[in-house]
Design an enzyme around this catalytic site. Structure first.
Site, PDB file in Angstrom:
ATOM      1  N   ASP A  84       0.847  -1.194   0.000  1.00 59.67           N
ATOM      2  CA  ASP A  84       0.000   0.000   0.000  1.00 59.67           C
ATOM      3  C   ASP A  84       0.883   1.246   0.000  1.00 59.67           C
ATOM      4  OD1 ASP A  84      -2.171   1.710   0.226  1.00 59.67           O
ATOM      5  OD2 ASP A  84      -2.956   0.821   2.076  1.00 59.67           O
ATOM      6  N   GLY A  85       0.317   2.356  -0.398  1.00 60.30           N
ATOM      7  CA  GLY A  85       1.039   3.628  -0.357  1.00 60.30           C
ATOM      8  C   GLY A  85       0.979   4.238   1.041  1.00 60.30           C
ATOM      9  N   ALA A  86       1.510   5.437   1.181  1.00 59.23           N
ATOM     10  CA  ALA A  86       1.419   6.169   2.453  1.00 59.23           C
ATOM     11  C   ALA A  86       1.541   7.656   2.153  1.00 59.23           C
ATOM     12  CB  ALA A  86       2.533   5.738   3.402  1.00 59.23           C
ATOM     13  N   ASP A  87       1.028   8.461   3.054  1.00 67.61           N
ATOM     14  CA  ASP A  87       1.146   9.913   2.886  1.00 67.61           C
ATOM     15  C   ASP A  87       2.446  10.429   3.488  1.00 67.61           C
ATOM     16  OD1 ASP A  87      -1.459  10.349   1.649  1.00 67.61           O
ATOM     17  OD2 ASP A  87      -2.200   9.566   3.540  1.00 67.61           O
ATOM     18  N   GLY A  98      -4.411   7.682   4.802  1.00 63.83           N
ATOM     19  CA  GLY A  98      -5.799   8.134   4.796  1.00 63.83           C
ATOM     20  C   GLY A  98      -6.013   9.384   3.974  1.00 63.83           C
ATOM     21  N   GLY A 100      -6.309   9.477   0.974  1.00 63.54           N
ATOM     22  CA  GLY A 100      -7.353   9.123   0.002  1.00 63.54           C
ATOM     23  C   GLY A 100      -8.649   8.692   0.677  1.00 63.54           C
ATOM     24  N   GLU A 106      -7.792   0.111   4.983  1.00 57.62           N
ATOM     25  CA  GLU A 106      -6.334  -0.094   4.849  1.00 57.62           C
ATOM     26  C   GLU A 106      -5.753  -0.665   6.140  1.00 57.62           C
ATOM     27  OE1 GLU A 106      -5.226   3.352   1.580  1.00 57.62           O
ATOM     28  OE2 GLU A 106      -5.234   3.882   3.679  1.00 57.62           O
TER      29      GLU A 106
HETATM   30  C1  5RP Z   1      -5.348   6.329   0.961  1.00 56.22           C
HETATM   31  C2  5RP Z   1      -3.950   6.269   1.407  1.00 56.22           C
HETATM   32  C3  5RP Z   1      -2.903   6.273   0.360  1.00 56.22           C
HETATM   33  O1  5RP Z   1      -2.111   5.151   0.487  1.00 56.22           O
HETATM   34  C4  5RP Z   1      -2.071   7.503   0.534  1.00 56.22           C
HETATM   35  O2  5RP Z   1      -2.933   8.621   0.487  1.00 56.22           O
HETATM   36  C5  5RP Z   1      -0.991   7.623  -0.549  1.00 56.22           C
HETATM   37  O3  5RP Z   1      -1.586   7.877  -1.769  1.00 56.22           O
HETATM   38  P1  5RP Z   1      -0.722   8.176  -3.053  1.00 56.22           P
HETATM   39  O4  5RP Z   1      -0.043   6.909  -3.426  1.00 56.22           O
HETATM   40  O5  5RP Z   1      -1.751   8.635  -4.072  1.00 56.22           O
HETATM   41  O6  5RP Z   1       0.249   9.286  -2.716  1.00 56.22           O
HETATM   42  O7  5RP Z   1      -3.626   6.206   2.570  1.00 56.22           O
HETATM   43  O8  5RP Z   1      -6.228   6.375   2.034  1.00 56.22           O
END
Ligand code: 5RP
Length: 241
Positions: A84-87, A98, A100, A106
């Site tokens: 998964d991604g992360a901010d 979060g 997104g 998640e």
């Molecule tokens: C969604 C998330 C995403 O993993 C986070 O926002 C990263 O998104 P991106 O890959 O578009 O930068 O937590 O709830």
């Protein structure tokens, strides 16, 4: 100039190499996870990769389905690997997630996984200003104005997330998101506990001690970090050429 789309793709494609036939895989949400799902879909089509997946949002579910990935809505089994991604990623591998709006699913998926890998571009690892990205907190709609007041006792700069049209953003679970502009988070464990003690709070976008590896895309490859008790340690560096 850095090419962040390329970095996201490089991180996602490298992490996807760890997915093997027979695995139950957790699929993340966001623009970096987009490349992951595309790459896993390609491997399903071209390499005969056989996996089942649990998705962290409706959007991811639609994309996974379009890409021919078998989806489970529920399972007794532990997930083998979630990517998964992360901010934001802090020094000890703590994540803010979060952005997104998918943090609840998640976290459920990551918690129920043997391993969680994080895919990010080079802007996301933050050693000195962890918390500069607003912390998302999922709250139930009932009495949410009071819940926001209670969150403001911890961080004054807290507001309900709205869409571009000004309407309240509603999560896949029918809840709202409060974004807390903390500026800096010094003690993520303590903060998570304090927030979860507030009635109405469903989940907090802080992932403490959950991620095992970080894949940081670069313009021409990927850095892989392992999360250890001492912090983030670089494990491998890959280049395209
Ligand atoms: C969604 C998330 C995403 O993993 C986070 O926002 C990263 O998104 P991106 O890959 O578009 O930068 O937590 O709830």
């Amino acid at each position: 100039m850095a090419d962040f789309e390329k970095q996201k793709m490089n991180a996602a494609v490298k992490a996807a190499e760890y997915v093997r036939s027979g695995m139950l895989v957790g699929l993340g949400t966001g623009s970096t996870s987009y490349y992951l799902i595309k790459e896993i879909g390609r491997r399903v089509r071209e390499e005969g990769l056989k996996i089942r997946a649990v998705c962290t949002s409706r959007k991811t579910e639609d994309l996974a389905r379009e890409n021919g990935i078998e989806i489970l809505q529920n399972t007794d089994d532990q997930i083998d690997l979630t990517i998964d991604g992360a901010d934001q990623v802090g020094m000890y591998g703590t994540l803010i997630k979060g952005g997104g709006g998918a943090l609840l699913r998640e976290k459920i998926v990551a918690y129920n996984s043997k391993e969680m890998y994080v895919i990010v571009d080079s802007r996301k690892i933050e050693s000195t200003h962890f918390g500069s990205f607003p912390l998302p907190v999922e709250i139930v709609p009932f009495m949410h104005l009071r819940t926001v007041q209670n969150l403001r006792k911890i961080c004054e700069q807290t507001d309900i997330r709205r869409t571009e049209n000004g309407e309240i953003f509603v999560t896949d679970n029918g809840n709202y998101i409060a974004d807390m502009r903390m500026g800096k988070i010094n003690d993520p464990l303590d903060l998570e506990e304090s927030l979860k003690n507030i009635p109405g709070v469903v989940e907090v976008g802080l992932f403490n001690g959950i991620a095992k590896r970080i894949f940081e895309g670069t313009d021409d490859g990927c850095n892989i970090y392992r999360i250890t008790d001492h912090g983030i340690e670089r494990e491998e560096v890959y280049f395209d050429h």
